[in-house]
Scaffold this motif. Structure first.
Motif, PDB file in Angstrom:
ATOM      1  N   GLY A  58      -7.789 -24.237  69.051  1.00 27.00           N
ATOM      2  CA  GLY A  58      -9.224 -24.275  69.287  1.00 27.00           C
ATOM      3  C   GLY A  58     -10.067 -23.825  68.113  1.00 27.00           C
ATOM      4  N   ILE A  59      -9.415 -23.523  66.977  1.00 27.24           N
ATOM      5  CA  ILE A  59     -10.145 -23.159  65.761  1.00 27.24           C
ATOM      6  C   ILE A  59      -9.825 -24.199  64.694  1.00 27.24           C
ATOM      7  N   LYS A  60     -10.837 -24.880  64.192  1.00 22.06           N
ATOM      8  CA  LYS A  60     -10.646 -25.880  63.152  1.00 22.06           C
ATOM      9  C   LYS A  60     -10.681 -25.186  61.798  1.00 22.06           C
ATOM     10  N   LEU A  61      -9.599 -25.316  61.053  1.00 19.94           N
ATOM     11  CA  LEU A  61      -9.431 -24.566  59.812  1.00 19.94           C
ATOM     12  C   LEU A  61      -9.475 -25.470  58.590  1.00 19.94           C
ATOM     13  N   GLU A  62     -10.175 -25.037  57.571  1.00 19.69           N
ATOM     14  CA  GLU A  62     -10.132 -25.659  56.255  1.00 19.69           C
ATOM     15  C   GLU A  62      -9.607 -24.594  55.296  1.00 19.69           C
ATOM     16  N   PHE A  63      -8.413 -24.818  54.770  1.00 25.58           N
ATOM     17  CA  PHE A  63      -7.687 -23.782  54.050  1.00 25.58           C
ATOM     18  C   PHE A  63      -8.379 -23.400  52.746  1.00 25.58           C
ATOM     19  N   PRO A  64      -8.218 -22.138  52.306  1.00 23.21           N
ATOM     20  CA  PRO A  64      -8.719 -21.742  50.988  1.00 23.21           C
ATOM     21  C   PRO A  64      -8.043 -22.551  49.890  1.00 23.21           C
TER      22      PRO A  64
END
Length: 559
Positions: free
Chosen positions: A498-504
């Protein structure tokens, strides 16, 4: 998909990073107030519940009742092909006459282009507008995609696999600079103008949001598992060898089925599945929470070390096909199909196509997945998986409202569900040319169909999940649903669901080089004792930055 080597989920899907996007792109990464951190070098984490206002209104389209119910998120199964097909789209989607350009992947021979492909011509006639596909080798698609983004030269419709874009630093900047904002076209009731797109699960649309705006059309997954461990059951039955039920039996299986004198080896790539057998974490690529409340990555776990040592043993003892040992690009599917390779891991989605094709060549061909098991016999295995869309389709920015709406109508036609005339044409082409009708009433692909159809129209939009029985793959639906409904019991719980992540950026950049180092260990080019050094290098180059990022994402979302 064909991960032909250990670590192939990243090895063969390599990005060079986004370059040349320019000042406009770099300024384009937005901040979703209240529920994210700024994208870019630090990454971003967005709670998808906070973006409900931009999502399409869900409206199911049910044409056929399923015969086997999938345990969610597994798709339902259908054992009989409908004798009567419904015309689901009454109006012709296209009208401009202007060719639509599209880029899609394909893990097989490249099909003929639009001028020499009667399948494309037949579908385009129904669409009322020509779609001209640039079909790229799926094994090197990352390079093509990276080049297109870096050059700011994208087609009207661009298919992007989820496992590729997750690794692109500042991908949200590319979205803002190059692709159309679809929010006003599809949010809420606006989606009802495209009813087959509106039938996609809301959970799939949640991941198609970048910078708080709807930016792509998702391909909903019909199963959460990235891999299965397939084996040639017809060959093992002939040899009197059973499918392994524990890690020692897997080793003995390898010894029994390897016969270099006759050009046969037991294994291709198996490392991902071995990790699951040992209970290695897979969430967000390999993270899990520790008992002390911190986070650890798979490299740092005893389970990973055990899986690495076991798989290295398979390489060292000559149980892995030498083509796999020597090359990152070995064609494991061909080796498997020819019987020179008995067992390898692949995406579950590869099963049907290979089974269908090879039965035309070898009627006794039977590929089956090894049921998942615990390596130690103590506790349960872990099945990696997620409900994220498999692919995303982006529409080129700046085409104007009229053209964008035409493209969405084309995508809506392509998304027509099982039981419709549109689905039948999209999947099987023209009767008598690309398929015939079997004794059970289901379509059977012809050689022309196999040459010309590469799921071109499916890759640009996806479809509502359905697993359909056809005569060319007898027993497939029952086998797939039985395997999937059993394996889903062991589906790993994802703390970041439920958390959309865009990686560092640094974390994204360190993933591939580290996997290459691990591959050297598997092949015997580096000792297993080097794992500690590899971990130290990974941590300092971006791994610890990733740890902080994932921990902050949990903290910000109250987990």
């Amino acid at each position: 998909m064909d991960p032909s080597l250990a670590g192939a989920a990243t090895n063969r899907r390599r990005f060079l990073g986004l370059v040349g996007l320019g000042a406009t792109a770099m300024a384009g990464g937005g901040l979703l107030a209240g529920c994210s951190r700024q994208a870019g070098t630090e990454g971003a984490a967005t709670n998808v519940d906070a973006i409900s206002a931009v999502l399409p209104k869900y409206q199911p389209v049910d044409l056929v009742t399923p015969d086997i119910t999938g345990v969610r998120p597994i798709a339902d199964g259908y054992l009989n092909y409908p004798s009567e097909l419904v015309k689901a789209v009454t109006d012709t989607p296209g009208g401009s006459g202007e060719t639509i350009t599209a880029m899609t992947p394909w893990w097989g021979p490249t099909p003929p282009g639009i001028d020499r492909n009667t399948y494309l011509q037949a579908v385009n006639a129904e669409l009322g507008v020509p779609v001209d596909f640039s079909v790229q080798d799926g094994n090197t698609y990352a390079d093509k995609l990276s080049a297109a983004l870096g050059a700011r030269d994208v087609p009207d419709l661009l298919c992007a696999p989820n496992w590729e874009i997750d690794k692109i630093p500042r991908f949200s900047d590319a979205v803002s600079a190059l692709f159309e904002d679809l929010t006003d076209y599809l949010a809420g009731d606006a989606a009802l103008a495209y009813p087959h797109l509106a039938s996609f699960p809301t959970g799939a649309w949640q991941y198609a949001v970048w910078g708080g705006r709807l930016a792509a059309v998702p391909w909903p997954t019909d199963g959460p598992f990235p891999y299965a461990l397939f084996y040639r059951k017809d060959l093992t039955d002939a040899a009197g060898v059973q499918a392994p039920k524990n890690i020692e039996e897997l080793y003995e299986f390898g010894k029994a089925m390897t016969d270099p004198g006759n050009g046969v080896w037991a294994f291709g790539s198996v490392f991902h599945m071995v990790q699951m057998f040992y209970g290695v974490p897979g969430s967000q690529g390999g993270w899990r929470q520790t008992d002390g409340g911190g986070l650890e990555f798979k490299y740092e776990t005893e389970e990973y070390r055990a899986a690495l040592e076991f798989t290295t043993k398979l390489f060292a003892e000559g149980l892995v096909h030498p083509d796999v040992v020597e090359s990152k690009g070995s064609d494991t599917k061909q080796l498997f199909n020819s019987g020179r390779l008995i067992c390898y891991e692949d995406g579950v989605g590869a099963w049907r196509g290979m089974y269908s094709e090879q039965r035309q060549i070898t009627p006794t061909f039977d590929m089956q997945p090894v049921p998942i098991f615990s390596a130690t016999g103590d506790g349960d295995p872990i099945a990696w998986g997620e409900e994220k869309p498999v692919f995303y389709t982006f529409i080129k920015k700046g085409l104007g409202a009229e053209r964008t709406e035409e493209l969405l109508r084309v995508l809506n036609w392509c998304a027509a569900p099982f039981g419709s005339q549109e689905y039948h044409l999209r999947q099987y082409g023209v009767a008598g040319e690309h398929h015939t009708i079997g004794d059970d009433g289901s379509p059977v692909m012809t050689e022309l169909g196999r040459q010309e159809i590469a799921d071109q129209y499916t890759f640009i939009v996806g479809r509502y999940p359905a697993i359909v029985q056809t005569a060319d793959v007898p027993g497939f639906v029952e086998d797939l649903l039985a395997y999937s409904n059993e394996t889903v019991k062991y589906l790993e719980s994802n703390p970041w669901a439920g958390i959309k992540l865009e990686f560092p950026a640094n974390y994204s950049r360190v993933l591939q080089p580290t996997e290459d180092k691990i591959l050297d260990v598997l092949r015997g080019r580096r000792p297993t004792s080097d794992l500690d050094q590899i971990i130290s290098e990974w941590r300092s180059a971006g791994g610890d930055e990733g740890r902080d990022f994932f921990a902050k994402a949990l903290e910000d979302n109250g987990r």
